[in-house]
Design an enzyme around this catalytic site. Structure first.
Site, PDB file in Angstrom:
ATOM      1  N   HIS A  77      15.176  60.598 -18.654  1.00 33.58           N
ATOM      2  CA  HIS A  77      14.563  61.256 -20.088  1.00 33.58           C
ATOM      3  C   HIS A  77      15.704  61.050 -21.175  1.00 33.58           C
ATOM      4  O   HIS A  77      15.386  61.111 -22.318  1.00 33.58           O
ATOM      5  CB  HIS A  77      13.852  62.685 -19.657  1.00 33.58           C
ATOM      6  CG  HIS A  77      15.192  63.496 -19.217  1.00 33.58           C
ATOM      7  ND1 HIS A  77      15.636  63.471 -17.853  1.00 33.58           N
ATOM      8  CD2 HIS A  77      15.922  64.317 -20.043  1.00 33.58           C
ATOM      9  CE1 HIS A  77      16.527  64.296 -17.645  1.00 33.58           C
ATOM     10  NE2 HIS A  77      16.573  64.704 -18.950  1.00 33.58           N
ATOM     11  N   CYS A 100      21.001  56.428 -18.724  1.00 27.98           N
ATOM     12  CA  CYS A 100      20.834  57.969 -18.436  1.00 27.98           C
ATOM     13  C   CYS A 100      21.508  58.507 -19.756  1.00 27.98           C
ATOM     14  O   CYS A 100      22.208  57.983 -20.632  1.00 27.98           O
ATOM     15  CB  CYS A 100      21.206  58.425 -17.223  1.00 27.98           C
ATOM     16  SG  CYS A 100      22.927  58.507 -16.682  1.00 27.98           S
ATOM     17  N   GLY A 101      21.742  59.807 -19.666  1.00 23.81           N
ATOM     18  CA  GLY A 101      22.504  60.607 -20.687  1.00 23.81           C
ATOM     19  C   GLY A 101      23.742  59.885 -21.027  1.00 23.81           C
ATOM     20  O   GLY A 101      24.269  59.724 -21.969  1.00 23.81           O
ATOM     21  N   GLY A 150      25.442  57.724 -18.551  1.00 18.86           N
ATOM     22  CA  GLY A 150      25.478  56.435 -17.856  1.00 18.86           C
ATOM     23  C   GLY A 150      26.157  56.607 -16.723  1.00 18.86           C
ATOM     24  O   GLY A 150      25.962  55.817 -15.679  1.00 18.86           O
ATOM     25  N   ILE A 151      26.833  57.821 -16.295  1.00 15.50           N
ATOM     26  CA  ILE A 151      27.520  57.962 -15.043  1.00 15.50           C
ATOM     27  C   ILE A 151      26.619  58.090 -13.934  1.00 15.50           C
ATOM     28  O   ILE A 151      26.877  57.568 -12.883  1.00 15.50           O
ATOM     29  CB  ILE A 151      28.369  59.118 -15.324  1.00 15.50           C
ATOM     30  CG1 ILE A 151      29.465  58.841 -16.414  1.00 15.50           C
ATOM     31  CG2 ILE A 151      29.382  59.533 -14.068  1.00 15.50           C
ATOM     32  CD1 ILE A 151      30.067  60.036 -17.083  1.00 15.50           C
ATOM     33  N   GLY A 152      25.884  59.258 -13.942  1.00 20.49           N
ATOM     34  CA  GLY A 152      24.992  59.419 -12.948  1.00 20.49           C
ATOM     35  C   GLY A 152      24.018  58.243 -12.531  1.00 20.49           C
ATOM     36  O   GLY A 152      24.097  57.996 -11.270  1.00 20.49           O
ATOM     37  N   HIS A 206      34.892  39.539 -14.096  1.00 21.49           N
ATOM     38  CA  HIS A 206      35.677  40.057 -13.050  1.00 21.49           C
ATOM     39  C   HIS A 206      35.036  40.437 -11.996  1.00 21.49           C
ATOM     40  O   HIS A 206      35.455  40.624 -10.808  1.00 21.49           O
ATOM     41  CB  HIS A 206      36.608  40.947 -13.680  1.00 21.49           C
ATOM     42  CG  HIS A 206      37.937  40.220 -14.402  1.00 21.49           C
ATOM     43  ND1 HIS A 206      38.883  40.901 -14.912  1.00 21.49           N
ATOM     44  CD2 HIS A 206      37.644  38.980 -15.110  1.00 21.49           C
ATOM     45  CE1 HIS A 206      39.657  40.213 -15.579  1.00 21.49           C
ATOM     46  NE2 HIS A 206      38.995  38.850 -15.856  1.00 21.49           N
ATOM     47  N   ARG A 208      39.893  34.119  -8.113  1.00 26.55           N
ATOM     48  CA  ARG A 208      40.433  35.136  -7.372  1.00 26.55           C
ATOM     49  C   ARG A 208      39.574  36.371  -7.558  1.00 26.55           C
ATOM     50  O   ARG A 208      39.819  37.322  -6.478  1.00 26.55           O
ATOM     51  CB  ARG A 208      41.935  35.608  -8.203  1.00 26.55           C
ATOM     52  CG  ARG A 208      41.623  36.113  -9.635  1.00 26.55           C
ATOM     53  CD  ARG A 208      43.084  36.348 -10.343  1.00 26.55           C
ATOM     54  NE  ARG A 208      42.867  37.150 -11.321  1.00 26.55           N
ATOM     55  CZ  ARG A 208      42.593  36.827 -12.669  1.00 26.55           C
ATOM     56  NH1 ARG A 208      42.356  35.484 -12.873  1.00 26.55           N
ATOM     57  NH2 ARG A 208      42.534  37.536 -13.866  1.00 26.55           N
TER      58      ARG A 208
END
Length: 143
Positions: free
Chosen positions: A11, A67-68, A70-72, A100, A134
């Site tokens: 939401h 999400c609010g 982006g972390i969760g 990368h 690499r």
């Protein structure tokens, strides 16, 4: 035939998701919207799971989660071994997530990232190729 890309949000990310869908179409993608379909409260892990299942099924190769913060949603998505979700805040983090880390899911914060910056992150994420070399050995250790 246009490449399909999935997009989903909770939401708190719904408004930004709605703004990103036409941008994806403008960039030539067929959008697979995994929800949510409105601003009513929902749980972001459910939408990260939908994204993971869609990637695993091969329906899409890449996706966008919002999400609010982006972390969760990035944490929930990265629980799945085949998902390499990157929370990006600007042009450089979007570019490096692809170059990368070979990220296959772009995560954004609907409450922390403005629509113009989010669209720039989206464009850069989709246009940037993985460098390999690499970085390949490092990415292989994710699994």
């Amino acid at each position: 035939m246009a490449e399909k890309i999935a997009i989903a949000s909770d939401h708190a990310g719904y408004d930004l998701k709605v703004q990103l869908k036409p941008e994806l179409e403008r960039l030539g993608f067929e959008v697979v919207d995994l929800g949510t379909d409105g601003p009513a409260s929902v749980d972001y892990p459910d939408f990260a799971l939908k994204m993971a299942e869609t990637l695993r099924a091969g329906t899409v190769a890449r996706g966008v989660l919002v999400c609010g913060s982006g972390i969760g949603i990035s944490m929930a998505a990265n629980r799945h071994k085949h998902v390499r979700a990157a929370l990006c805040h600007d042009h450089l983090t979007a570019k490096l997530s692809r170059q990368h880390n070979n990220a296959n899911v772009l995560c954004l914060g609907g409450r922390t990232t403005g629509p113009d910056v989010a669209k720039d992150c989206l464009r850069v994420f989709l246009e940037t190729e993985f460098e390999g070399g690499r970085h390949q050995n490092r990415v292989a250790k994710f699994c």
